[in-house]
Design a protein around this motif. Sequence first.
Motif: not given
Length: 65
Positions: A27-52
């Motif tokens: 019931m509780v989910l937390y995002d962790n941008i640092e982990k996605s950048e480190t482990y997945l080598r993924y960096m978002a290029t747009t904001s959540l609001d724009d993509d939504l």
Amino acid sequence: MIDKVRNYTGTGKPRFGEVLYRSGENMVLYDNIEKSETYLRYMATTSLDDDLKKTIDWFTNAKIC
């Protein structure tokens, strides 16, 4: 997230609590941008609001059926 969608579309009326939670459901989910950048080598290029907004616009205009 629900509030973001409602604010953008101007519609929707969530009915929280009508469906029972499943046993063991997280019931509780937390995002962790640092982990996605480190482990997945993924960096978002747009904001959540724009993509939504783009996603909602696509579904609004799509001829799915």
